[in-house]
Enzyme design. Sequence first.
Site, mmCIF file in Angstrom:
data_model
loop_
_atom_site.group_PDB
_atom_site.id
_atom_site.type_symbol
_atom_site.label_atom_id
_atom_site.label_comp_id
_atom_site.label_asym_id
_atom_site.label_seq_id
_atom_site.Cartn_x
_atom_site.Cartn_y
_atom_site.Cartn_z
ATOM 1 N N CYS A 1 72.664 16.528 -9.744
ATOM 2 C CA CYS A 1 73.080 17.196 -8.502
ATOM 3 C C CYS A 1 73.039 16.233 -7.328
ATOM 4 O O CYS A 1 73.719 16.419 -6.335
ATOM 5 C CB CYS A 1 72.183 18.389 -8.216
ATOM 6 S SG CYS A 1 72.268 19.610 -9.501
ATOM 7 N N CYS B 1 67.206 21.732 -32.022
ATOM 8 C CA CYS B 1 68.288 21.931 -33.003
ATOM 9 C C CYS B 1 69.638 21.645 -32.345
ATOM 10 O O CYS B 1 70.513 21.023 -32.933
ATOM 11 C CB CYS B 1 68.348 23.374 -33.495
ATOM 12 S SG CYS B 1 66.931 23.977 -34.396
ATOM 13 N N ASP C 1 65.041 20.241 -13.809
ATOM 14 C CA ASP C 1 66.227 19.410 -13.585
ATOM 15 C C ASP C 1 66.302 18.228 -14.557
ATOM 16 O O ASP C 1 66.990 17.262 -14.302
ATOM 17 C CB ASP C 1 66.256 18.910 -12.130
ATOM 18 C CG ASP C 1 65.045 18.056 -11.788
ATOM 19 O OD1 ASP C 1 64.183 17.842 -12.667
ATOM 20 O OD2 ASP C 1 64.953 17.597 -10.634
ATOM 21 N N VAL D 1 54.371 19.471 -13.798
ATOM 22 C CA VAL D 1 54.101 20.103 -15.097
ATOM 23 C C VAL D 1 54.369 19.149 -16.245
ATOM 24 O O VAL D 1 55.443 18.572 -16.354
ATOM 25 C CB VAL D 1 54.972 21.366 -15.289
ATOM 26 C CG1 VAL D 1 54.741 21.973 -16.657
ATOM 27 C CG2 VAL D 1 54.670 22.377 -14.203
#
Lengths: 339, 67
Positions: free
Chosen positions: A181, A169, A125, A105
Amino acid sequence: MNERYSRQELFAPIGSQGQSKLTKKHVLVIGAGALGTGSAEVLVRAGIGKLTIVDRDYVELSNLQRQQLYTEKDAMQRIPKAIAAKERLTLINSEVEVVSHVMDVSVEELEQLVKDVDLIMDATDNFDIRMIINDISQKVQIPWIYGACVGSYGITYTILPGQTPCLNCLLETVPMGGITCDTVGIISPAVQMVVSYQTSEALKILVEDYQSLRKKLVSFDLWKNQHAAINVDKVKNEECLSCGEKRTYPYLTFSNQTKTAVLCGRDTVQIRPPKLADRNLESLAKILSQQEGKVSLNPYLLSFSVGHHRLVIFKDGRVLIHGTKDIAEAKTLYHRYLG
Amino acid sequence: MELVINGDRLEIPNKVETIYNLLQHFELEQKVVIVEWNDMILEKELHQETQLCDGDKIELVHFVGGG
């Protein structure tokens, strides 16, 4: 009362009205790893109308300790996570329309995926994709729920366009992480805790009980027995380029994206972060030397060999992934070891 | 010095004088951290100059990427 959802309908804040709202909602889950499988299972069992789940990776044995939808068979056969997830989710609740995509994506894909979506669940991730999700969420005015975990630590925040501060922000700069991980590990309860926070907020949004949203940035460490919650309303920045008045959605433009290129004839993919910056190679070498692979360091670059791949990390942040021509595979390795 | 950090009373070495020192103490200075100091969010530019006092209430949340 529908027997299948009777216990959820008995829960007063949802009730039968909430349940009927749930059946009309469409949630997009980005990532089908630990957080994604957890969130997807909760939402599908809860009886939402439609769930779309996307992931670029395939199931490996080391996923099974925490990625709850997968089996040993999926790992043996290296089934793409999106496919294995859909199969399991459909067995759990055939009333829910489950759509899955094996897909890396980025901006273009996300612009398509968010059509008709009521809520985006972050189960990614890395911050490259989160900044893109953040900009898209502001652009199309769809809420999203940030969640992340590593070790026994987790963090989550619910972002409502036009109301709360956005991720840009909160962060100001995109963190260039060293721990992931795959470097310091992860325990399943930390995943489940983030999933619980994320999906509780999701249910509130989907039944339109906005009053009950948590409103605070939350973090916890289950091993150190710590919990923190901060009201970050004041961090909302009117000058923010993602959500402020003069917004430009900077992470949707090409120059701010992580760029990849297959290097001709070299069985290598180059990954170039959006902003070239000084990477601290010594501290990265220390982190990676705790891994199974082999680390070697010179003043200009760090080389890390793992399996039949070699990652070469330059001081300016560029990374060459040797041993593959597949951009999705290269990105997976990049984010696995470099965050 | 005794500080209340994320709800726990902790004894912090006296050499920790500022918010920035405190982040160093917890090895968080390289990370993106939101700091709340006595119920007020502290901008990053103020971490170096903000002096800690006995009894200060601090909430620290740092961002991670895994999932």
